[in-house]
Design an enzyme around this catalytic site. Structure first.
Site, PDB file in Angstrom:
ATOM      1  N   LEU A 132       5.722 -15.015 -26.128  1.00 27.97           N
ATOM      2  CA  LEU A 132       6.505 -15.822 -27.066  1.00 27.97           C
ATOM      3  C   LEU A 132       6.724 -17.227 -26.486  1.00 27.97           C
ATOM      4  N   ILE A 164       4.700 -15.221 -18.694  1.00 31.85           N
ATOM      5  CA  ILE A 164       4.554 -13.954 -19.412  1.00 31.85           C
ATOM      6  C   ILE A 164       4.439 -12.783 -18.425  1.00 31.85           C
ATOM      7  N   THR A 165       5.457 -11.929 -18.427  1.00 32.31           N
ATOM      8  CA  THR A 165       5.478 -10.755 -17.555  1.00 32.31           C
ATOM      9  C   THR A 165       4.321  -9.823 -17.905  1.00 32.31           C
ATOM     10  N   LEU A 240      13.205  -8.657 -28.989  1.00 28.22           N
ATOM     11  CA  LEU A 240      14.041  -9.049 -27.843  1.00 28.22           C
ATOM     12  C   LEU A 240      15.304  -8.205 -27.779  1.00 28.22           C
ATOM     13  N   ASN A 241      15.841  -7.809 -28.936  1.00 29.59           N
ATOM     14  CA  ASN A 241      17.058  -6.974 -28.911  1.00 29.59           C
ATOM     15  C   ASN A 241      16.843  -5.725 -28.071  1.00 29.59           C
ATOM     16  N   GLN A 280      41.349  -6.334   5.200  1.00 34.35           N
ATOM     17  CA  GLN A 280      41.800  -6.392   3.801  1.00 34.35           C
ATOM     18  C   GLN A 280      40.889  -7.285   2.944  1.00 34.35           C
ATOM     19  N   GLU A 364      14.804 -13.519 -21.624  1.00 30.91           N
ATOM     20  CA  GLU A 364      15.410 -12.746 -22.726  1.00 30.91           C
ATOM     21  C   GLU A 364      16.621 -13.481 -23.296  1.00 30.91           C
TER      22      GLU A 364
HETATM   23  P1  TGC Z   1      17.358 -18.426 -36.496  1.00 29.80           P
HETATM   24  O1  TGC Z   1      17.200 -19.236 -37.720  1.00 29.80           O
HETATM   25  O2  TGC Z   1      18.740 -18.140 -35.989  1.00 29.80           O
HETATM   26  O3  TGC Z   1      16.618 -17.031 -36.643  1.00 29.80           O
HETATM   27  C1  TGC Z   1      15.321 -16.914 -37.217  1.00 29.80           C
HETATM   28  C2  TGC Z   1      15.252 -15.552 -37.864  1.00 29.80           C
HETATM   29  O4  TGC Z   1      15.392 -14.555 -36.847  1.00 29.80           O
HETATM   30  C3  TGC Z   1      16.545 -13.746 -37.105  1.00 29.80           C
HETATM   31  N1  TGC Z   1      17.146 -13.447 -35.795  1.00 29.80           N
HETATM   32  C4  TGC Z   1      17.175 -12.225 -35.291  1.00 29.80           C
HETATM   33  N2  TGC Z   1      16.733 -11.053 -35.769  1.00 29.80           N
HETATM   34  C5  TGC Z   1      16.902  -9.977 -35.004  1.00 29.80           C
HETATM   35  N3  TGC Z   1      17.484 -10.030 -33.783  1.00 29.80           N
HETATM   36  C6  TGC Z   1      17.921 -11.174 -33.264  1.00 29.80           C
HETATM   37  N4  TGC Z   1      18.478 -11.197 -32.050  1.00 29.80           N
HETATM   38  C7  TGC Z   1      17.776 -12.343 -34.025  1.00 29.80           C
HETATM   39  N5  TGC Z   1      18.086 -13.653 -33.815  1.00 29.80           N
HETATM   40  C8  TGC Z   1      17.707 -14.305 -34.926  1.00 29.80           C
HETATM   41  C9  TGC Z   1      17.439 -14.590 -37.995  1.00 29.80           C
HETATM   42  O5  TGC Z   1      18.302 -13.788 -38.744  1.00 29.80           O
HETATM   43  C10 TGC Z   1      16.406 -15.310 -38.838  1.00 29.80           C
HETATM   44  O6  TGC Z   1      15.943 -14.378 -39.800  1.00 29.80           O
HETATM   45  P2  TGC Z   1      15.488 -14.894 -41.259  1.00 29.80           P
HETATM   46  O7  TGC Z   1      15.135 -13.642 -41.983  1.00 29.80           O
HETATM   47  O8  TGC Z   1      16.692 -15.624 -41.825  1.00 29.80           O
HETATM   48  O9  TGC Z   1      14.327 -15.806 -41.036  1.00 29.80           O
HETATM   49  O10 TGC Z   1      16.449 -19.051 -35.357  1.00 29.80           O
HETATM   50  P3  TGC Z   1      16.671 -20.289 -34.441  1.00 29.80           P
HETATM   51  O11 TGC Z   1      15.338 -20.953 -34.349  1.00 29.80           O
HETATM   52  O12 TGC Z   1      17.849 -21.111 -34.892  1.00 29.80           O
HETATM   53  O13 TGC Z   1      16.961 -19.620 -32.999  1.00 29.80           O
HETATM   54  C11 TGC Z   1      18.027 -18.827 -32.720  1.00 29.80           C
HETATM   55  C12 TGC Z   1      18.013 -18.435 -31.220  1.00 29.80           C
HETATM   56  C13 TGC Z   1      18.289 -19.640 -30.338  1.00 29.80           C
HETATM   57  C14 TGC Z   1      19.150 -17.432 -31.051  1.00 29.80           C
HETATM   58  C15 TGC Z   1      16.658 -17.803 -30.838  1.00 29.80           C
HETATM   59  O14 TGC Z   1      15.658 -18.743 -30.914  1.00 29.80           O
HETATM   60  C16 TGC Z   1      16.650 -17.196 -29.453  1.00 29.80           C
HETATM   61  O15 TGC Z   1      17.013 -16.045 -29.274  1.00 29.80           O
HETATM   62  N6  TGC Z   1      16.156 -17.950 -28.394  1.00 29.80           N
HETATM   63  C17 TGC Z   1      15.972 -17.389 -27.062  1.00 29.80           C
HETATM   64  C18 TGC Z   1      14.500 -17.101 -26.858  1.00 29.80           C
HETATM   65  C19 TGC Z   1      14.263 -15.910 -25.966  1.00 29.80           C
HETATM   66  O16 TGC Z   1      15.138 -15.101 -25.728  1.00 29.80           O
HETATM   67  N7  TGC Z   1      13.050 -15.764 -25.495  1.00 29.80           N
HETATM   68  C20 TGC Z   1      12.703 -14.613 -24.730  1.00 29.80           C
HETATM   69  C21 TGC Z   1      11.215 -14.525 -24.555  1.00 29.80           C
HETATM   70  S1  TGC Z   1      10.641 -12.913 -24.075  1.00 29.80           S
HETATM   71  C22 TGC Z   1      11.188 -12.741 -22.502  1.00 29.80           C
HETATM   72  O17 TGC Z   1      11.908 -13.517 -21.965  1.00 29.80           O
HETATM   73  C23 TGC Z   1      10.753 -11.517 -21.817  1.00 29.80           C
HETATM   74  S2  TGC Z   1      11.268 -11.370 -20.179  1.00 29.80           S
HETATM   75  C24 TGC Z   1      11.173  -9.685 -20.079  1.00 29.80           C
HETATM   76  C25 TGC Z   1      11.139  -9.095 -18.766  1.00 29.80           C
HETATM   77  O18 TGC Z   1      10.307  -9.463 -17.884  1.00 29.80           O
HETATM   78  O19 TGC Z   1      11.921  -8.151 -18.589  1.00 29.80           O
HETATM   79  P1  FAD Z   2      14.642 -24.043 -21.560  1.00 28.18           P
HETATM   80  O1  FAD Z   2      14.687 -23.486 -22.935  1.00 28.18           O
HETATM   81  O2  FAD Z   2      13.913 -25.324 -21.337  1.00 28.18           O
HETATM   82  O3  FAD Z   2      16.144 -24.189 -21.044  1.00 28.18           O
HETATM   83  C1  FAD Z   2      16.494 -24.977 -19.897  1.00 28.18           C
HETATM   84  C2  FAD Z   2      18.022 -25.031 -19.821  1.00 28.18           C
HETATM   85  O4  FAD Z   2      18.533 -25.650 -21.013  1.00 28.18           O
HETATM   86  C3  FAD Z   2      18.661 -23.631 -19.761  1.00 28.18           C
HETATM   87  O5  FAD Z   2      19.804 -23.668 -18.951  1.00 28.18           O
HETATM   88  C4  FAD Z   2      19.056 -23.394 -21.210  1.00 28.18           C
HETATM   89  O6  FAD Z   2      20.117 -22.464 -21.363  1.00 28.18           O
HETATM   90  C5  FAD Z   2      19.473 -24.783 -21.624  1.00 28.18           C
HETATM   91  N1  FAD Z   2      19.421 -24.920 -23.081  1.00 28.18           N
HETATM   92  C6  FAD Z   2      18.345 -24.866 -23.898  1.00 28.18           C
HETATM   93  N2  FAD Z   2      18.714 -24.972 -25.171  1.00 28.18           N
HETATM   94  C7  FAD Z   2      20.060 -25.109 -25.164  1.00 28.18           C
HETATM   95  C8  FAD Z   2      21.045 -25.251 -26.179  1.00 28.18           C
HETATM   96  N3  FAD Z   2      20.724 -25.253 -27.485  1.00 28.18           N
HETATM   97  N4  FAD Z   2      22.338 -25.367 -25.803  1.00 28.18           N
HETATM   98  C9  FAD Z   2      22.694 -25.321 -24.485  1.00 28.18           C
HETATM   99  N5  FAD Z   2      21.812 -25.187 -23.494  1.00 28.18           N
HETATM  100  C10 FAD Z   2      20.517 -25.085 -23.832  1.00 28.18           C
HETATM  101  N6  FAD Z   2       8.797 -15.179 -21.995  1.00 28.18           N
HETATM  102  C11 FAD Z   2       8.008 -14.434 -22.800  1.00 28.18           C
HETATM  103  O7  FAD Z   2       7.736 -14.798 -23.940  1.00 28.18           O
HETATM  104  N7  FAD Z   2       7.493 -13.244 -22.356  1.00 28.18           N
HETATM  105  C12 FAD Z   2       7.723 -12.764 -21.109  1.00 28.18           C
HETATM  106  O8  FAD Z   2       7.255 -11.697 -20.755  1.00 28.18           O
HETATM  107  C13 FAD Z   2       8.537 -13.563 -20.236  1.00 28.18           C
HETATM  108  N8  FAD Z   2       8.748 -13.147 -18.951  1.00 28.18           N
HETATM  109  C14 FAD Z   2       9.423 -13.953 -18.087  1.00 28.18           C
HETATM  110  C15 FAD Z   2       9.532 -13.596 -16.741  1.00 28.18           C
HETATM  111  C16 FAD Z   2      10.188 -14.430 -15.846  1.00 28.18           C
HETATM  112  C17 FAD Z   2      10.257 -14.048 -14.397  1.00 28.18           C
HETATM  113  C18 FAD Z   2      10.817 -15.613 -16.311  1.00 28.18           C
HETATM  114  C19 FAD Z   2      11.590 -16.493 -15.365  1.00 28.18           C
HETATM  115  C20 FAD Z   2      10.713 -15.976 -17.640  1.00 28.18           C
HETATM  116  C21 FAD Z   2      10.008 -15.157 -18.548  1.00 28.18           C
HETATM  117  N9  FAD Z   2       9.829 -15.536 -19.880  1.00 28.18           N
HETATM  118  C22 FAD Z   2       9.060 -14.774 -20.725  1.00 28.18           C
HETATM  119  C23 FAD Z   2      10.300 -16.835 -20.343  1.00 28.18           C
HETATM  120  C24 FAD Z   2      11.794 -16.858 -20.689  1.00 28.18           C
HETATM  121  O9  FAD Z   2      12.066 -16.169 -21.854  1.00 28.18           O
HETATM  122  C25 FAD Z   2      12.208 -18.337 -20.812  1.00 28.18           C
HETATM  123  O10 FAD Z   2      12.178 -18.864 -19.512  1.00 28.18           O
HETATM  124  C26 FAD Z   2      13.585 -18.500 -21.436  1.00 28.18           C
HETATM  125  O11 FAD Z   2      13.579 -18.153 -22.793  1.00 28.18           O
HETATM  126  C27 FAD Z   2      14.115 -19.933 -21.282  1.00 28.18           C
HETATM  127  O12 FAD Z   2      13.173 -20.866 -21.661  1.00 28.18           O
HETATM  128  P2  FAD Z   2      12.778 -22.087 -20.683  1.00 28.18           P
HETATM  129  O13 FAD Z   2      12.484 -21.533 -19.343  1.00 28.18           O
HETATM  130  O14 FAD Z   2      11.728 -22.875 -21.366  1.00 28.18           O
HETATM  131  O15 FAD Z   2      14.107 -22.932 -20.539  1.00 28.18           O
END
Ligand code: TGC
Ligand code: FAD
Length: 385
Positions: A132, A164-165, A240-241, A280, A364
């Site tokens: 993602l 990407i893990t 992600l949930n 302590q 996440e």
């Molecule tokens: P927004 O307009 O709020 O949402 C778009 C659509 O998505 C729905 N939605 C969700 N649905 C289910 N569960 C959730 N947690 C959801 N959050 C949002 C929402 O209802 C909407 O649906 P629809 O039908 O109206 O289109 O989107 P936004 O662009 O304003 O973003 C919201 C935000 C910031 C919360 C979202 O972009 C976000 O969660 N950003 C963080 C990205 C993130 O967590 N990336 C993770 C990448 S994967 C990873 O890190 C794997 S590491 C794993 C490992 O090694 O263990």
């Molecule tokens: P940025 O989004 O650039 O954020 C940088 C800083 O700005 C952070 O402190 C953030 O909180 C802050 N920030 C950003 N937006 C806002 C805002 N609106 N308000 C306040 N503060 C804000 N991704 C995948 O898709 N798949 C994977 O398998 C995966 N595995 C990973 C494994 C590891 C070890 C790591 C470190 C990351 C992995 N990721 C993966 C990526 C991970 O999901 C992203 O690093 C994460 O979502 C944050 O994005 P970024 O690193 O680009 O930081």
């Protein structure tokens, strides 16, 4: 005594969930814990671990059918706790395989895609990843630049995914891309022309884990490679949930392990003619760590109960991830201080956990994003942009 026994938390667990937890704990004690510091130092994870974790039944264990165990949310959480008590990298492998790769196929895939991939992913014969994040779009995946364009009956994908893990290991990558109709998901098998991966080196965190860049250059896929039920950004966010839920428990595991080793060390390390556990100030540290672990566990079990009843909401998962990861990193760092200089060596786990938890704090959804998700729920006002 440890913080969970102090609160009699095992009495809250069903016998079948406890059995699964013990099985995972025994496997890890035998096969992983003795080697994990070495793997962390080497910056590598042995690939055989995938098959072993598959045989243990933890890959996609909370999913049903297609070779998956159909375990309860609580059992899945307890397995994540045990995995992360050893190392966040091992829990990450399992989270990405089961909650991101397998879940994306299980929830959004066609019957054919499920039959092709899920049994092999559940057994660990095949490895999956979930792309993602991009170099310029992490917290804000809605801006992703990876594009999928229709050409005749096929799709052509171009773009780059970052951090990407399991990327370099993956037999199949779930790749999210923008199309003229919004975000769609694609299954990209290893070896597809134009698809390559490059492992990221030099990590100071999550070293016992493969983290990679995915490059897609004119990758041509048939329509049958698209996840048919994924029709917006909501699809990857819903995956992600699942992984975030596992982290709520996993973080408790890292904190619990940090507590246990610090308590044991404090009991044997003598300064000023006393074990340092007799001071302590050390007891205050142990008491505070114990409260953090116990509170985190109660929150995790509460969320598992909601998940089992099918009523768990995303903002509740944000509360669990934000609270438990921030408190685990504080516990790991506090535990490290109890070891003095010994605490900076690989021989003791707390600093390894703290370093790993830096990644967990970020991936996440960063802590800031989860705080904003709570702010949104509490005020009704989204403040992400
Ligand atoms: P927004 O307009 O709020 O949402 C778009 C659509 O998505 C729905 N939605 C969700 N649905 C289910 N569960 C959730 N947690 C959801 N959050 C949002 C929402 O209802 C909407 O649906 P629809 O039908 O109206 O289109 O989107 P936004 O662009 O304003 O973003 C919201 C935000 C910031 C919360 C979202 O972009 C976000 O969660 N950003 C963080 C990205 C993130 O967590 N990336 C993770 C990448 S994967 C990873 O890190 C794997 S590491 C794993 C490992 O090694 O263990
Ligand atoms: P940025 O989004 O650039 O954020 C940088 C800083 O700005 C952070 O402190 C953030 O909180 C802050 N920030 C950003 N937006 C806002 C805002 N609106 N308000 C306040 N503060 C804000 N991704 C995948 O898709 N798949 C994977 O398998 C995966 N595995 C990973 C494994 C590891 C070890 C790591 C470190 C990351 C992995 N990721 C993966 C990526 C991970 O999901 C992203 O690093 C994460 O979502 C944050 O994005 P970024 O690193 O680009 O930081």
């Amino acid at each position: 005594m440890d913080p969970l026994t102090l609160l009699d938390i095992p009495s809250l667990l069903r016998a079948e969930d406890r059995d699964i937890q013990s099985t995972v704990e025994r496997y890890l004690a035998d096969r992983v814990r003795p080697h994990v510091a070495e793997w962390f130092e080497a910056g590598a994870l042995p690939r055989e671990i995938a098959g072993e974790l598959g045989r243990l039944g933890v890959l996609g264990m909370h999913l049903t059918g297609y070779g998956c165990a159909g375990a309860s949310a609580t059992a899945y959480g307890l397995a994540c706790l045990e995995l992360e008590a050893v190392d966040s990298g091992i829990r990450s492998f399992v989270s990405v395989q089961g909650s991101l790769s397998m879940f994306s196929i299980w929830k959004y895939g066609s019957e054919e895609q499920k039959r092709e991939w899920l049994p092999r992913l559940a057994s660990g014969e095949a490895i999956g990843c979930f792309g993602l994040t991009e170099p310029d779009f992490g917290s804000n995946p809605s801006g992703m630049r990876t594009r999928a364009v229709r050409q005749g009956g096929d799709w052509v994908l171009n773009g780059t995914k970052m951090w990407i893990t399991n990327g370099g290991w993956a037999d199949v990558a779930t790749v999210w891309a923008n199309t003229d109709d919004g975000v769609r998901g694609f299954l990209v098998p290893r070896g597809t022309p134009g698809f390559s991966t490059r492992d990221i080196k030099g990590k100071l965190s999550m070293r016992a884990s493969v983290t990679s860049e995915l490059v897609l250059e004119d990758v041509r896929l048939p329509e049958s490679a698209r996840l048919p039920l994924a029709t917006s950004l909501g699809a990857p966010l819903s995956c992600l949930n699942e992984a975030r839920f596992g982290i709520v428990f996993g973080a408790v595991g890292a904190a619990l392990d940090s507590f246990r080793v610090a308590r044991d060390y404090a009991g044997t390390r003598v300064q000023f003619d006393k074990p340092i556990a007799a001071f302590q100030l050390t007891q205050r540290k142990l008491a505070s760590m114990s409260l953090a672990v116990g509170n985190g566990m109660l929150l995790a079990l509460h969320l598992a109960g909601l998940k089992e009843r099918g009523v768990l909401r995303p903002e509740q998962i944000s509360a669990g991830k934000l609270n438990n990861v921030e408190s685990a990193i504080a516990v790991a760092r506090e535990a490290r201080t109890i070891f003095g200089a010994n605490g900076i060596s690989l021989e003791y786990s707390p600093l390894r956990h703290a370093n790993n938890l830096e990644s967990v704090l970020t991936y996440e959804g960063t802590s800031e994003i989860h705080a904003l998700a709570l702010g949104h729920a509490l005020t009704g006002i989204p403040a992400y942009r």
